[in-house]
Design a protein around this motif. Structure first.
Motif, PDB file in Angstrom:
ATOM      1  N   ALA A  24      33.327 -26.113  -1.843  1.00  0.00           N
ATOM      2  CA  ALA A  24      32.685 -26.191  -0.480  1.00  0.00           C
ATOM      3  C   ALA A  24      31.245 -25.851  -0.434  1.00  0.00           C
ATOM      4  N   CYS A  25      30.385 -26.888   0.019  1.00  0.00           N
ATOM      5  CA  CYS A  25      29.038 -26.170   0.034  1.00  0.00           C
ATOM      6  C   CYS A  25      28.630 -25.933   1.438  1.00  0.00           C
ATOM      7  N   PRO A  26      27.774 -24.827   1.791  1.00  0.00           N
ATOM      8  CA  PRO A  26      27.397 -25.014   2.945  1.00  0.00           C
ATOM      9  C   PRO A  26      26.489 -25.927   3.586  1.00  0.00           C
ATOM     10  N   PHE A  27      26.379 -26.138   4.739  1.00  0.00           N
ATOM     11  CA  PHE A  27      25.562 -27.029   5.424  1.00  0.00           C
ATOM     12  C   PHE A  27      24.350 -26.718   5.478  1.00  0.00           C
ATOM     13  N   LEU A  28      23.755 -25.457   5.649  1.00  0.00           N
ATOM     14  CA  LEU A  28      22.569 -24.854   5.888  1.00  0.00           C
ATOM     15  C   LEU A  28      22.181 -24.021   4.776  1.00  0.00           C
ATOM     16  N   SER A  29      20.953 -24.529   4.225  1.00  0.00           N
ATOM     17  CA  SER A  29      20.480 -23.315   2.896  1.00  0.00           C
ATOM     18  C   SER A  29      19.035 -22.686   3.709  1.00  0.00           C
ATOM     19  N   VAL A  30      18.959 -21.439   3.679  1.00  0.00           N
ATOM     20  CA  VAL A  30      17.814 -20.995   3.860  1.00  0.00           C
ATOM     21  C   VAL A  30      17.196 -20.245   2.964  1.00  0.00           C
ATOM     22  N   VAL A  31      15.938 -20.504   2.599  1.00  0.00           N
ATOM     23  CA  VAL A  31      15.230 -19.666   1.530  1.00  0.00           C
ATOM     24  C   VAL A  31      14.344 -19.149   2.177  1.00  0.00           C
ATOM     25  N   VAL A  32      14.242 -17.800   1.776  1.00  0.00           N
ATOM     26  CA  VAL A  32      13.290 -16.542   2.117  1.00  0.00           C
ATOM     27  C   VAL A  32      12.575 -16.173   1.108  1.00  0.00           C
ATOM     28  N   PRO A  33      11.244 -16.744   0.849  1.00  0.00           N
ATOM     29  CA  PRO A  33      10.287 -16.032  -0.196  1.00  0.00           C
ATOM     30  C   PRO A  33       9.837 -14.648   0.025  1.00  0.00           C
ATOM     31  N   THR A  34       9.717 -14.082  -0.923  1.00  0.00           N
ATOM     32  CA  THR A  34       9.279 -12.668  -0.926  1.00  0.00           C
ATOM     33  C   THR A  34       8.609 -12.180  -1.939  1.00  0.00           C
ATOM     34  N   TYR A  35       7.576 -11.165  -1.656  1.00  0.00           N
ATOM     35  CA  TYR A  35       6.686 -10.475  -2.654  1.00  0.00           C
ATOM     36  C   TYR A  35       6.173  -9.173  -1.799  1.00  0.00           C
ATOM     37  N   ASN A  36       7.016  -8.056  -2.570  1.00  0.00           N
ATOM     38  CA  ASN A  36       6.710  -6.882  -2.029  1.00  0.00           C
ATOM     39  C   ASN A  36       7.140  -6.806  -0.527  1.00  0.00           C
ATOM     40  N   GLU A  37       8.496  -7.011  -0.378  1.00  0.00           N
ATOM     41  CA  GLU A  37       8.854  -6.888   1.223  1.00  0.00           C
ATOM     42  C   GLU A  37       9.935  -5.771   1.407  1.00  0.00           C
ATOM     43  N   ALA A  38      10.019  -4.683   0.305  1.00  0.00           N
ATOM     44  CA  ALA A  38      11.078  -3.706   0.188  1.00  0.00           C
ATOM     45  C   ALA A  38      11.248  -3.109   1.513  1.00  0.00           C
ATOM     46  N   ALA A  39      10.348  -2.819   2.565  1.00  0.00           N
ATOM     47  CA  ALA A  39      10.266  -2.130   3.784  1.00  0.00           C
ATOM     48  C   ALA A  39      11.061  -2.975   4.908  1.00  0.00           C
ATOM     49  N   ALA A  57      28.920 -20.826  12.276  1.00  0.00           N
ATOM     50  CA  ALA A  57      29.884 -20.378  12.071  1.00  0.00           C
ATOM     51  C   ALA A  57      30.311 -20.073  10.628  1.00  0.00           C
ATOM     52  N   GLY A  58      29.264 -19.325  10.055  1.00  0.00           N
ATOM     53  CA  GLY A  58      29.416 -18.958   8.590  1.00  0.00           C
ATOM     54  C   GLY A  58      28.898 -20.142   7.489  1.00  0.00           C
ATOM     55  N   ASP A  59      28.586 -21.172   8.168  1.00  0.00           N
ATOM     56  CA  ASP A  59      28.588 -22.282   7.241  1.00  0.00           C
ATOM     57  C   ASP A  59      27.089 -22.492   6.690  1.00  0.00           C
ATOM     58  N   TYR A  60      26.648 -21.441   5.964  1.00  0.00           N
ATOM     59  CA  TYR A  60      25.240 -21.378   5.414  1.00  0.00           C
ATOM     60  C   TYR A  60      24.903 -20.531   3.991  1.00  0.00           C
ATOM     61  N   GLU A  61      23.870 -20.791   3.667  1.00  0.00           N
ATOM     62  CA  GLU A  61      23.529 -19.602   2.567  1.00  0.00           C
ATOM     63  C   GLU A  61      22.157 -19.348   2.818  1.00  0.00           C
ATOM     64  N   VAL A  62      22.044 -18.100   2.195  1.00  0.00           N
ATOM     65  CA  VAL A  62      20.598 -17.403   2.233  1.00  0.00           C
ATOM     66  C   VAL A  62      20.306 -17.185   0.895  1.00  0.00           C
ATOM     67  N   ILE A  63      19.153 -17.834   0.399  1.00  0.00           N
ATOM     68  CA  ILE A  63      18.508 -17.561  -0.861  1.00  0.00           C
ATOM     69  C   ILE A  63      17.287 -16.822  -0.836  1.00  0.00           C
ATOM     70  N   VAL A  64      17.343 -15.606  -1.407  1.00  0.00           N
ATOM     71  CA  VAL A  64      15.744 -15.027  -1.420  1.00  0.00           C
ATOM     72  C   VAL A  64      15.351 -15.262  -2.836  1.00  0.00           C
ATOM     73  N   VAL A  65      13.942 -15.699  -2.695  1.00  0.00           N
ATOM     74  CA  VAL A  65      13.206 -16.213  -4.041  1.00  0.00           C
ATOM     75  C   VAL A  65      12.060 -15.262  -4.237  1.00  0.00           C
ATOM     76  N   ASP A  66      12.368 -14.257  -5.226  1.00  0.00           N
ATOM     77  CA  ASP A  66      11.484 -12.918  -5.364  1.00  0.00           C
ATOM     78  C   ASP A  66      10.583 -13.280  -6.606  1.00  0.00           C
ATOM     79  N   ASP A  67       9.335 -13.206  -6.461  1.00  0.00           N
ATOM     80  CA  ASP A  67       8.349 -13.100  -7.731  1.00  0.00           C
ATOM     81  C   ASP A  67       8.240 -11.888  -8.492  1.00  0.00           C
ATOM     82  N   GLU A  68       9.308 -11.122  -8.748  1.00  0.00           N
ATOM     83  CA  GLU A  68       9.197  -9.847  -9.600  1.00  0.00           C
ATOM     84  C   GLU A  68       8.527  -8.886  -8.773  1.00  0.00           C
ATOM     85  N   SER A  69       8.773  -8.741  -7.668  1.00  0.00           N
ATOM     86  CA  SER A  69       7.957  -7.757  -6.786  1.00  0.00           C
ATOM     87  C   SER A  69       8.211  -6.293  -7.540  1.00  0.00           C
ATOM     88  N   PRO A  70       7.092  -5.706  -7.850  1.00  0.00           N
ATOM     89  CA  PRO A  70       7.291  -4.387  -8.419  1.00  0.00           C
ATOM     90  C   PRO A  70       7.757  -3.338  -7.361  1.00  0.00           C
TER      91      PRO A  70
END
Ligand SMILES: Nc1nc2c(ncn2[C@@H]2O[C@H](COP(=O)(O)OP(=O)(O)O)[C@@H](O)[C@H]2O)c(=O)[nH]1
Ligand SMILES: [Mg+2]
Length: 262
Positions: A24-39, A57-70
């Protein structure tokens, strides 16, 4: 107006979720790009989770794409993901860049609807829930600062001026693209997979929506006004070189639009 910048390598989002038939695949995919967002990242994800749980109703995935934030952003996300099955973190190594991070995230996404939002609270996380209600009838929903109920809020004046300048230059280079929406440089939008699948994108720098407006199969769209917030913690990653990348990107889009006679 020509820029000699070499075109970045192509990135293509697959036609359909590769595993759609098996799991079963989610209907919605949310991509969150991050670089140094620890706080920001933990409270941001918490708000996003509440908004998406209720709206989809839970039918989603969140994908955080991080570029090796130090600063350890990806480690924080990995810990949160251990208790939240809808969340994944992808670490890109040897490459930096917001626009390419977003498309790389969509390459791994399984949803029929693909979205992106920034991690610093400048787009309130609840925005995506509101936009989700509008995607049903259209190919693209764009969060806009410049129409309907939108506003630039407390965005610093110098950034407002630079943003207005960037839009002006865009209208000059590629009016057909920039006149399609009031906020073509928005970093928060939601698009149907079918509108971008199998298309080669060559994004650079910070901007992806203009690539989609120029190259995608977007037949109908709606805008969703919002008030841009101040970055909650940390600093913007925009640098002078991003301006040159932006001009190169506009030059490439301009040539392509001219070739296709748009
Ligand atoms: N993966 C990745 N994300 C980035 C990069 N640069 C910025 N971001 C993220 O993209 C979003 C917007 O970046 P920000 O610096 O706030 O840009 P601004 O809002 O235009 O000032 C934030 O979530 C950042 O963490 C990058 O090089 N790689
Ligand atoms: Mg920001």
């Amino acid at each position: 107006m020509r820029f000699a910048t070499a075109a970045p390598a192509a990135l293509t989002v697959a036609t359909r979720p590769p595993m759609r038939d098996q799991v079963a695949c989610p209907f919605l995919s949310v991509v969150v790009p991050t670089y140094n967002e620890a706080a920001n990242i933990a409270p941001f994800l918490e708000e996003l989770r509440m908004a998406l749980d209720a709206a989809t109703a839970g039918d989603y995935e969140v994908i955080v794409v991080d570029d090796e934030s130090p600063d350890g952003t990806s480690e924080i996300v990995a810990r949160i993901a251990a208790g939240w099955p809808n969340l994944r973190v992808v670490r890109r190594s040897g490459e930096r860049g917001l626009a390419r991070a977003v498309v790389s995230g969509w390459q791994m996404a399984r949803g029929d609807v693909l979205a992106t939002i920034n991690a610093d609270f400048q787009h309130p996380p609840a925005l995506l829930a509101e936009m989700f209600r509008k995607i049903e009838d259209v190919d693209l929903v764009v969060a806009t600062r410049y129409a309907a109920a939108g506003s630039v809020g407390r965005f610093p004046l110098h950034r407002q001026i630079l943003s207005a300048l960037a839009r002006r230059v865009g209208v000059l280079f590629v009016p057909a693209v920039f006149r399609r929406v009031s906020d073509p440089l928005s970093g928060c939008y939601m698009v149907r997979r079918r509108a971008i699948e199998d298309i080669e994108f060559r994004p650079s720098g910070f901007k992806t929506l203009i690539e989609i407006l120029a190259r995608g199969r977007v037949e109908n769209l709606v805008e969703h006004g919002y008030t841009m917030q101040k970055r909650r913690s940390g600093q913007s990653h925009v640098r002078l070189r991003h301006w040159f990348e932006y001009l190169g990107q506009l030059g490439r889009i301009r040539s392509e639009v001219a070739r296709r006679g748009l």
